[in-house]
Motif scaffolding. Structure first.
Motif, PDB file in Angstrom:
ATOM      1  N   ASP A  34      47.868  32.336  36.403  1.00  0.00           N
ATOM      2  CA  ASP A  34      46.491  31.948  36.078  1.00  0.00           C
ATOM      3  C   ASP A  34      45.672  33.132  35.558  1.00  0.00           C
ATOM      4  N   LEU A  35      45.495  33.171  34.251  1.00  0.00           N
ATOM      5  CA  LEU A  35      44.659  34.226  33.659  1.00  0.00           C
ATOM      6  C   LEU A  35      43.336  33.619  33.174  1.00  0.00           C
ATOM      7  N   SER A  36      42.928  32.534  33.831  1.00  0.00           N
ATOM      8  CA  SER A  36      41.702  31.871  33.373  1.00  0.00           C
ATOM      9  C   SER A  36      40.466  32.383  34.109  1.00  0.00           C
ATOM     10  N   ILE A  37      40.666  32.926  35.306  1.00  0.00           N
ATOM     11  CA  ILE A  37      39.498  33.177  36.149  1.00  0.00           C
ATOM     12  C   ILE A  37      38.983  34.604  36.013  1.00  0.00           C
ATOM     13  N   GLY A  38      37.664  34.720  35.857  1.00  0.00           N
ATOM     14  CA  GLY A  38      37.042  36.034  35.703  1.00  0.00           C
ATOM     15  C   GLY A  38      36.625  36.613  37.030  1.00  0.00           C
ATOM     16  N   GLU A  39      37.593  36.793  37.910  1.00  0.00           N
ATOM     17  CA  GLU A  39      37.257  37.254  39.256  1.00  0.00           C
ATOM     18  C   GLU A  39      38.259  38.298  39.712  1.00  0.00           C
ATOM     19  N   PRO A  40      37.789  39.504  40.094  1.00  0.00           N
ATOM     20  CA  PRO A  40      38.724  40.519  40.575  1.00  0.00           C
ATOM     21  C   PRO A  40      39.552  39.972  41.741  1.00  0.00           C
ATOM     22  N   ASP A  41      40.841  40.324  41.786  1.00  0.00           N
ATOM     23  CA  ASP A  41      41.712  39.779  42.827  1.00  0.00           C
ATOM     24  C   ASP A  41      41.745  40.663  44.071  1.00  0.00           C
ATOM     25  N   PHE A  42      40.931  41.737  44.111  1.00  0.00           N
ATOM     26  CA  PHE A  42      40.952  42.639  45.274  1.00  0.00           C
ATOM     27  C   PHE A  42      40.107  42.064  46.409  1.00  0.00           C
ATOM     28  N   LEU A 202      18.995  41.742  29.418  1.00  0.00           N
ATOM     29  CA  LEU A 202      20.189  42.556  29.187  1.00  0.00           C
ATOM     30  C   LEU A 202      21.150  42.358  30.345  1.00  0.00           C
ATOM     31  N   ASP A 203      22.225  41.637  30.098  1.00  0.00           N
ATOM     32  CA  ASP A 203      23.199  41.344  31.145  1.00  0.00           C
ATOM     33  C   ASP A 203      24.274  42.425  31.113  1.00  0.00           C
ATOM     34  N   GLU A 204      24.198  43.340  32.102  1.00  0.00           N
ATOM     35  CA  GLU A 204      25.133  44.474  32.158  1.00  0.00           C
ATOM     36  C   GLU A 204      26.098  44.323  33.329  1.00  0.00           C
ATOM     37  N   THR A 205      26.474  43.061  33.583  1.00  0.00           N
ATOM     38  CA  THR A 205      27.376  42.732  34.693  1.00  0.00           C
ATOM     39  C   THR A 205      28.645  43.589  34.711  1.00  0.00           C
ATOM     40  N   TYR A 206      29.181  43.907  33.509  1.00  0.00           N
ATOM     41  CA  TYR A 206      30.448  44.645  33.430  1.00  0.00           C
ATOM     42  C   TYR A 206      30.225  46.116  33.087  1.00  0.00           C
ATOM     43  N   GLU A 207      29.049  46.657  33.433  1.00  0.00           N
ATOM     44  CA  GLU A 207      28.680  48.017  33.011  1.00  0.00           C
ATOM     45  C   GLU A 207      29.733  49.078  33.319  1.00  0.00           C
ATOM     46  N   ASP A 208      30.426  48.945  34.458  1.00  0.00           N
ATOM     47  CA  ASP A 208      31.388  49.993  34.854  1.00  0.00           C
ATOM     48  C   ASP A 208      32.753  49.818  34.202  1.00  0.00           C
ATOM     49  N   LEU A 209      32.970  48.673  33.555  1.00  0.00           N
ATOM     50  CA  LEU A 209      34.311  48.376  33.068  1.00  0.00           C
ATOM     51  C   LEU A 209      34.385  48.584  31.560  1.00  0.00           C
ATOM     52  N   VAL A 210      34.415  49.856  31.154  1.00  0.00           N
ATOM     53  CA  VAL A 210      34.655  50.191  29.753  1.00  0.00           C
ATOM     54  C   VAL A 210      35.842  51.147  29.697  1.00  0.00           C
ATOM     55  N   THR A 242      32.515  39.327  44.437  1.00  0.00           N
ATOM     56  CA  THR A 242      31.955  38.087  43.851  1.00  0.00           C
ATOM     57  C   THR A 242      31.365  37.153  44.906  1.00  0.00           C
ATOM     58  N   GLY A 243      32.088  36.992  46.019  1.00  0.00           N
ATOM     59  CA  GLY A 243      31.655  36.015  47.021  1.00  0.00           C
ATOM     60  C   GLY A 243      30.465  36.456  47.862  1.00  0.00           C
ATOM     61  N   TRP A 244      30.097  37.720  47.774  1.00  0.00           N
ATOM     62  CA  TRP A 244      28.937  38.182  48.551  1.00  0.00           C
ATOM     63  C   TRP A 244      27.632  37.742  47.908  1.00  0.00           C
ATOM     64  N   ARG A 363      40.817  33.018  25.724  1.00  0.00           N
ATOM     65  CA  ARG A 363      40.442  34.122  26.613  1.00  0.00           C
ATOM     66  C   ARG A 363      41.441  34.268  27.749  1.00  0.00           C
ATOM     67  N   PHE A 364      42.027  35.468  27.833  1.00  0.00           N
ATOM     68  CA  PHE A 364      42.873  35.808  28.972  1.00  0.00           C
ATOM     69  C   PHE A 364      42.088  36.781  29.853  1.00  0.00           C
ATOM     70  N   SER A 365      42.047  36.525  31.157  1.00  0.00           N
ATOM     71  CA  SER A 365      41.432  37.472  32.083  1.00  0.00           C
ATOM     72  C   SER A 365      42.533  38.341  32.679  1.00  0.00           C
ATOM     73  N   TYR A 366      42.345  39.669  32.645  1.00  0.00           N
ATOM     74  CA  TYR A 366      43.353  40.525  33.297  1.00  0.00           C
ATOM     75  C   TYR A 366      42.867  41.039  34.651  1.00  0.00           C
ATOM     76  N   ALA A 367      41.913  40.304  35.252  1.00  0.00           N
ATOM     77  CA  ALA A 367      41.506  40.606  36.640  1.00  0.00           C
ATOM     78  C   ALA A 367      42.550  39.997  37.572  1.00  0.00           C
ATOM     79  N   ASN A 368      43.786  40.397  37.385  1.00  0.00           N
ATOM     80  CA  ASN A 368      44.914  39.783  38.061  1.00  0.00           C
ATOM     81  C   ASN A 368      45.967  40.822  38.350  1.00  0.00           C
ATOM     82  N   ASP A 369      46.777  40.545  39.355  1.00  0.00           N
ATOM     83  CA  ASP A 369      47.884  41.417  39.702  1.00  0.00           C
ATOM     84  C   ASP A 369      48.826  41.607  38.490  1.00  0.00           C
TER      85      ASP A 369
END
Ligand code: PLP
Length: 387
Positions: A34-42, A202-210, A242-244, A363-369
């Motif tokens: 499943d590479l559909s979900i935009g959620e870190p797996d940690f 300005l949505d900078e949700t992914y600011e740290d991920l460059v 995400t869940g917090w 769109r493939f999400s690589y927030a995955n193992d």
């Protein structure tokens, strides 16, 4: 009288996310990479979880000030200054919200009115559509192209401005395209907005991920621009939280005050244990660095694999944790394409759910193992080669 429910006009304007169609179809399959979900797996990192357990044990489980605990707002103001170059007064120019979602919803309600127009580069994260619809304003999209790495063109934005335009929503690093808007382009967009006296969310949700030398720039680091913008950040992606449901916004005091009033009447405040977790997260930047490194490795892996698959162009995504791959040589209907992919054991999101400019892309999400990414790529490669 028989019971009948009639949807309000306001709710009728709110679109259902197109992603739902794929999620529903995915329920029929039990072995999906499943590479559909935009959620870190940690899992939530240990120092953060430990700090919360201690604080909740000591009673940090009540209502807080609507705008958030003052220790968290102070820590956020420090982070904004150090990491973003934004100078905000923690008392009046910062609000803590339930995720970036809470901040973006409130920001949109405060900036746009019924009859206004809100500009949004396309492809775009679908939830903006709902936020704008709820204000009664119209969404006016500004298409971006793979040939430009999906970076919006300031002149194209300028051309869409009318007397009704209230402002623009900009998302960098971008979901779904992975585009990172270069600082010079952001400044050029800022000049257009200043010339027309418009707002920016300005949505900078992914600011740290460059990655790969790309630079994330906060437009609100320019004091003149701070006055006409609301900048949104979150702990969801950088800290795998995400869940917090914890994020924040910064902007001029009168706008933040209006967002505070809206928050008072909707969610009261962000949950206190989550606010404590956020303070702990800001105390542990090494957690965000480790997560960033893991994503950087996964990005290399998925881009290497996609580059070897015929008729698929992964482009050059520089940020977030998505690849927006061009599959137009394989299909002219990406919704059908991704439904077929489910039967090959891979879940991905059709680009068309992010607006018409996304048709032809997946769109493939690589927030995955990494093992899930490898399995997905093995299956995708086989599916493409055996078509
Ligand atoms: N903005 C973008 C572009 C996103 O992709 C997401 C989540 O996927 C959000 C905002 C919402 O993040 P949060 O979990 O902080 O509400």
């Amino acid at each position: 009288m028989p019971y009948s429910f009639e949807c309000t006009d306001r709710m009728a304007r709110m679109p259902q996310s197109g992603i739902r169609e794929i999620f529903d179809a995915a329920q029929d399959y039990d072995d999906l990479a499943d590479l559909s979900i935009g959620e870190p797996d940690f899992a939530t990192p240990e120092p953060i979880a430990a700090a919360v357990a201690d604080a909740v044990g000591a009673g940090a489980s009540g209502y807080t000030q609507t705008a958030g605990r003052s220790d968290l707002r102070a820590a956020i103001a420090e982070k904004l200054a150090d990491a973003n170059g934004i100078h905000a007064d923690p008392e009046t120019e910062v609000i803590v919200t339930p995720g970036a979602m809470g901040a973006l919803f409130a920001a949109t309600q405060v900036v746009a009115d019924a009859g206004d127009e809100v500009l949004l580069p396309e492809p775009y994260w679908s939830n903006y559509h709902g936020h704008v619809a709820n204000t009664g304003a119209d969404l006016v999209t500004v298409p971006t192209a793979a040939a430009d790495d999906f970076v919006p063109d300031p002149e194209a934005i300028a051309r869409r401005i009318t007397d009704d335009t209230a402002g623009v929503i900009l998302n960098t690093p971008n979901n779904p395209t992975g585009a990172v808007v270069p600082p010079s382009t952001l400044r050029a967009i800022g000049e257009v907005l200043e010339a027309h006296d418009l707002w920016a969310i300005l949505d900078e949700t992914y600011e740290d991920l460059v990655y790969n030398g790309a630079v994330h720039h906060s437009l609100a680091s320019d004091d003149a621009f701070f006055e006409r913008s609301i900048t949104v950040h979150t702990f969801s992606k950088s800290y795998a939280m995400t869940g917090w449901r914890i994020g924040y916004a910064t902007g001029p005091a009168d706008v933040i005050e209006q967002m505070r009033v809206l928050q008072e009447h909707t969610v009261s405040c962000a949950a206190e244990p989550a606010q404590v977790a956020a303070v702990a997260a800001l105390d542990h930047p090494e957690v965000a660095s480790a997560i960033h490194e893991a994503f950087a490795r996964r990005r290399e892996l998925i881009l290497d694999r996609l580059a070897d698959i015929p008729d698929v162009d992964p482009g050059a995504p520089q940020g977030a944790f998505y690849v927006f791959a061009d599959v137009s040589a394989l299909t002219d209907d990406t919704t059908e394409f991704t439904k077929h992919l489910l039967s090959d054991g891979v879940a991905a999101v059709p680009g068309s759910v992010f607006g018409a400019a996304g048709e032809g892309f997946v769109r493939f999400s690589y927030a995955n193992d990494e093992t899930v990414i490898r399995t997905a790529m093995d299956r995708f490669e086989r599916a493409v080669e055996t078509r």
